[in-house]
Structures are given as C-alpha cells and as structure tokens.
Design an enzyme around this catalytic site. Structure first.
Site, PDB file in Angstrom:
ATOM      1  N   TYR A 128       0.151  -2.836  -1.159  1.00  0.00           N
ATOM      2  CA  TYR A 128       1.010  -1.648  -1.055  1.00  0.00           C
ATOM      3  C   TYR A 128       1.121  -1.017  -2.432  1.00  0.00           C
ATOM      4  O   TYR A 128       1.327  -1.711  -3.421  1.00  0.00           O
ATOM      5  CB  TYR A 128       2.401  -2.066  -0.550  1.00  0.00           C
ATOM      6  CG  TYR A 128       3.410  -0.946  -0.464  1.00  0.00           C
ATOM      7  CD1 TYR A 128       3.262   0.076   0.473  1.00  0.00           C
ATOM      8  CD2 TYR A 128       4.516  -0.910  -1.308  1.00  0.00           C
ATOM      9  CE1 TYR A 128       4.204   1.100   0.561  1.00  0.00           C
ATOM     10  CE2 TYR A 128       5.462   0.113  -1.210  1.00  0.00           C
ATOM     11  CZ  TYR A 128       5.293   1.115  -0.275  1.00  0.00           C
ATOM     12  OH  TYR A 128       6.230   2.121  -0.192  1.00  0.00           O
ATOM     13  N   ASP A 223      -2.381  -2.491 -10.045  1.00  0.00           N
ATOM     14  CA  ASP A 223      -1.013  -2.142  -9.701  1.00  0.00           C
ATOM     15  C   ASP A 223      -0.136  -3.345 -10.042  1.00  0.00           C
ATOM     16  O   ASP A 223      -0.037  -4.299  -9.272  1.00  0.00           O
ATOM     17  CB  ASP A 223      -0.902  -1.767  -8.218  1.00  0.00           C
ATOM     18  CG  ASP A 223       0.527  -1.368  -7.859  1.00  0.00           C
ATOM     19  OD1 ASP A 223       1.441  -1.661  -8.651  1.00  0.00           O
ATOM     20  OD2 ASP A 223       0.716  -0.776  -6.780  1.00  0.00           O
ATOM     21  N   LYS A 251       9.558  -1.563 -11.477  1.00  0.00           N
ATOM     22  CA  LYS A 251      10.462  -2.708 -11.291  1.00  0.00           C
ATOM     23  C   LYS A 251      11.000  -3.282 -12.599  1.00  0.00           C
ATOM     24  O   LYS A 251      11.960  -2.760 -13.154  1.00  0.00           O
ATOM     25  CB  LYS A 251       9.762  -3.774 -10.442  1.00  0.00           C
ATOM     26  CG  LYS A 251       9.366  -3.177  -9.065  1.00  0.00           C
ATOM     27  CD  LYS A 251       9.170  -4.189  -7.995  1.00  0.00           C
ATOM     28  CE  LYS A 251       8.553  -3.606  -6.746  1.00  0.00           C
ATOM     29  NZ  LYS A 251       9.383  -3.578  -5.580  1.00  0.00           N
TER      30      LYS A 251
HETATM   31  N1  PMP Z   1       3.257  -0.999  -6.014  1.00  0.00           N
HETATM   32  C1  PMP Z   1       3.661  -2.221  -5.660  1.00  0.00           C
HETATM   33  C2  PMP Z   1       2.754  -3.383  -5.903  1.00  0.00           C
HETATM   34  C3  PMP Z   1       4.910  -2.411  -5.072  1.00  0.00           C
HETATM   35  O1  PMP Z   1       5.293  -3.634  -4.699  1.00  0.00           O
HETATM   36  C4  PMP Z   1       5.748  -1.284  -4.860  1.00  0.00           C
HETATM   37  C5  PMP Z   1       7.120  -1.410  -4.224  1.00  0.00           C
HETATM   38  N2  PMP Z   1       7.465  -2.562  -3.639  1.00  0.00           N
HETATM   39  C6  PMP Z   1       5.275  -0.037  -5.259  1.00  0.00           C
HETATM   40  C7  PMP Z   1       4.037   0.069  -5.824  1.00  0.00           C
HETATM   41  C8  PMP Z   1       6.116   1.189  -5.052  1.00  0.00           C
HETATM   42  O2  PMP Z   1       7.184   1.171  -5.936  1.00  0.00           O
HETATM   43  P1  PMP Z   1       8.514   2.020  -5.622  1.00  0.00           P
HETATM   44  O3  PMP Z   1       9.158   1.385  -4.447  1.00  0.00           O
HETATM   45  O4  PMP Z   1       9.299   1.897  -6.899  1.00  0.00           O
HETATM   46  O5  PMP Z   1       8.082   3.414  -5.369  1.00  0.00           O
END
Ligand code: PMP
Length: 413
Positions: A128, A223, A251
């Site tokens: 994701y 990512d 995060k």
């Molecule tokens: N990339 C990864 C690996 C994630 O786990 C997440 C959110 N859980 C995101 C992108 C998206 O981040 P956000 O919820 O801050 O938009």
C-alpha cells in the site's frame, strides 16, 4: 462521518463490532471515553515509536506552537529535520516535506515518470502506498496483469500504467521487465511489507529489484513510510544495504503529527519545482509543529532504543509463539524488529496470497477477547502490530497472558 470514522479500518469492519472512541494516550497505554485502558499495539499505525505523549515531543510541540503554528515560508525546523534525515540516510541527498505518506508516494512517482520519460509504474500485490488513484490497484493472482482500479471512482485510465506483481516473486518481476522494461519508469516497493501484515523480503528480492531496475533504466522507489526510522536508524535500505533512487517517508518522522517526505538522488530531486519542471506544492508542507515533533522523536532514537525495540519485539514474539503453540494453533509469526504479525495459517507467509490464508474470523474473535482483556491490537488480521519504546516488559507479559486466554476462548467459538 462515513461509518463514524475518518479512515476506513478504524470502523472495525474487518473484526466486527463498534469502534472504541479514545480519550487519551500515555506511554504504551490508551484510555477510551468509558475509562477503559488498553496496551496499545497500533501506535497510531506506526508513528508513535516512542509511545504516546513522550515528554520531549510534547514540549517541542508546545514550544514551537508559541512561535506560530504555520508560516507557509521557510524556517529553521525544516533545515534541522532535513539534516537529521540526510545524515541517517545518505542516499537521500535532497528531500521535500509533504503532509502524508500518500503525498510522498504520489509525488515520488510523478518525479520518476518525469525523470525517465516513461509512464509505467510497477507495484506489488498487497503493498500500500497511500490512496493515490494510480496506486490503488490489486493484481489478479499469478503473474502480473494490468492493474484494475481497487476503488470506485478511479477511472481505468488512471491505472492503465500501473503494473502489479506478487511480492517476493522476483521471477514475475523479471518477466514483466523482459516484456515492458523500456516503458517502466519505476518499481515502488515496501521493502518490508507492512500492509498485508508483516512480510519481510526474501533473501535476494530487494537486491534483484535493484539490479533489474538499474539494468532497464528504471528507478527504484522504497516506500519507507512505515519502515523509515522504524526497522533501523537508516530504515530498511540501511538494514538490507540496498540503495534506492527515491525514498518515501512519513509516520515516524512526524512523531504523531501529519507529515510525509520524499527524497533521494540529487539529480532527480533537482527536477522538482521550482528547480525543475515537476510541480509539487503544499500550503502546510514543512509545518513547524509536525517537524518539531518529528525532530524530537528522531533525536530520541538512539542505538540503545533500537536495541530495546528489537529485544521487546523478540520478547513479544517468543510469548505469542509459545501461546499459540500451547493452544495447538498452527500459526506463523513474522517479525522485523518492532513490527510483527501473527498469521493463523499453516502456510509460510511470503506474499499476499499466503497472507490472505490467515483465519480472519478467528482473528476477529481474538481481537475482541484482547480488547476485553486490556490489549488493543490492530482491528484487522492483515495489519502490523507495533511495539514502542514505551512498552515495558510487564506490559508485554500481560499481553501474552491476555493473548493466550483470548485465543483459547476464540477457539471455542
Ligand atoms: N505507504 C505506506 C507503506 C503506508 O503504510 C501508508 C499508510 N499506512 C502510506 C504509504 C500512506 O500514508 P498516509 O496514510 O500518511 O497517507
């Protein structure tokens, strides 16, 4: 608010029942509006690596707020956070702050497309990268297929250039590159998958992605929104010693306030506006409060803290494995440092298909048994449990005791 929540998994749809509404957090503990207290393994989905209300984070936010909450102009906090990130992750030679992980991923792929003059992006099943239209794609099973939109409201045109391969299957990636290598701008990957439960990379997988992308003139985007400053002081890239071209962060670098960042090779980042032609902007980007909370968090992440996160993760792993083994449950526990997941299956979990073999109904019952016993795990079988620096050994022991009792009960129903 749809389903009473501001982000879907919070609604408990995957485990049944109604969400609990939270009143406060302190250390490893959460208290709901009814006064119940829980040991928290969601940690706001990862950011709270120091736990709730770490005194340095709170005082940084308080101090900064008195100087103004947003300027919409450059300030020193940005330089301090950028320096800290670049020092920890030297493959990030320049970076740009945004407001979420979603924005980081969206901007990184825009840049990759511009820099390569190619349109296609290869992502992995079960990974994701935020709710960007073109990345909201699920694969068919087996080899890669053209991505189909995973959400209503995403026109097929938006995902036509999104290719999907099964995670950890380098042969599938090779096959795609052999057919379409010349039109692939980038491979985007969670170097440790955390959005189908925790699925570590197989030995050679990330190395293979690095080699294939290099050979075909495509970029490699890590990512690290979850893994950055979580799995090691230099993220997964540092842990596995792979140098990506671009990295997405979020995060942990915001310490619990809304933030994201993307960065990487200087020659690529110099293409971002206003230096270059790739437009990307944000009213609240580089927000002083978010960056102060992030900086205070990163400054507390000493090597001792990482050693403790590893030790506590291992302690929880050992307790949970003993508990499900003694209950006669066939399960797999995947862990990288302070990220872990249990899969209720007899298969080894290495990709999306095996992750989905977990017994989700059992997890739903287990989840509610844990809540009743004062433990707050993620409200979905396919999410990561996060241990923070604030969890102590006695809380981990309490968690294991609660897990064993809740599992025994869940097995009876
Ligand atoms: N990339 C990864 C690996 C994630 O786990 C997440 C959110 N859980 C995101 C992108 C998206 O981040 P956000 O919820 O801050 O938009």
């Amino acid at each position: 608010m749809p389903a009473g929540v501001n982000s879907p998994v919070r609604a408990f749809g995957a485990v049944g029942g109604d969400p609990i509404y939270l009143a406060r957090g302190e250390g490893a503990l959460l208290t709901d509006v009814d006064g119940n207290t829980y040991i928290d393994y969601v940690c706001s989905w990862g950011p709270l690596i120091l736990g709730h209300c770490h005194p340095d984070v709170i005082s940084a936010v308080e101090r900064t707020a008195r100087l103004g909450t947003s300027y919409g102009a450059p300030h020193e906090g940005e330089i301090q956070l950028a320096r800290t990130i670049v020092q920890a992750m030297p493959w990030i030679q320049m970076l740009r702050c945004v407001n979420s992980g979603t924005e980081a991923g969206m901007s990184a792929i825009r840049l990759a497309r511009a820099a390569t003059g190619r349109d296609k992006i290869l992502k992995f099943e079960g990974n994701y990268h935020g709710h960007v239209d073109s990345l909201l794609v699920r694969a068919g099973s087996g080899l890669a297929t053209f991505g189909l939109p995973d959400s209503a409201g995403v026109p097929e045109a938006m995902t036509r250039d999104s290719l999907v391969a099964p995670y950890n299957h380098l042969d599938a990636v090779e096959e795609i590159f052999s057919q379409q290598g010349e039109s692939i701008a980038a491979v985007i990957v969670e170097p440790v998958a955390g959005n189908m439960g925790v699925v570590p990379p197989r030995a050679g997988f990330l190395e293979g992605l690095r080699e294939l992308t290099k050979r075909h003139g495509a970029l490699l985007i890590f990512d690290e929104v979850i893994t950055g400053f979580r799995v090691s002081p230099s993220g997964a890239a540092g842990l596995y010693e792979i140098t990506p071209d671009l990295v997405c962060l979020g995060k942990t670098i915001g310490g619990g306030l809304p933030v994201g960042a993307y960065g990487g090779r200087r020659d690529l980042m110099e293409q971002v506006a206003p230096l270059g032609p790739v437009y990307q902007a944000g009213t609240l980007s580089g927000n002083p409060l978010a960056l102060a909370a992030g900086l205070a968090t990163l400054e507390n992440l000493t090597s001792e803290v990482y050693q403790e996160l590893e030790r506590k993760g291992a302690l929880l792993e050992q307790g949970l494995v003993e508990a499900f083994t003694s209950c006669g449950v066939k399960a797999q526990l995947n862990r990288v440092g302070s990220m872990l997941s249990v899969f209720y299956t007899d298969q080894r979990v290495e990709d999306n298909e095996t992750a989905f073999s977990t017994d989700r109904a059992l997890y739903g019952r287990l989840f509610h048994g844990l809540l009743q016993r004062g433990v707050y795990p993620p409200p979905s079988a396919l999410e990561t449990w996060f241990v923070s620096a604030a969890h102590d050994d006695s809380q981990i022991e309490q968690t294991v005791t609660a897990f064993k009792a809740a599992l025994e009960e869940a097995l009876k129903n």
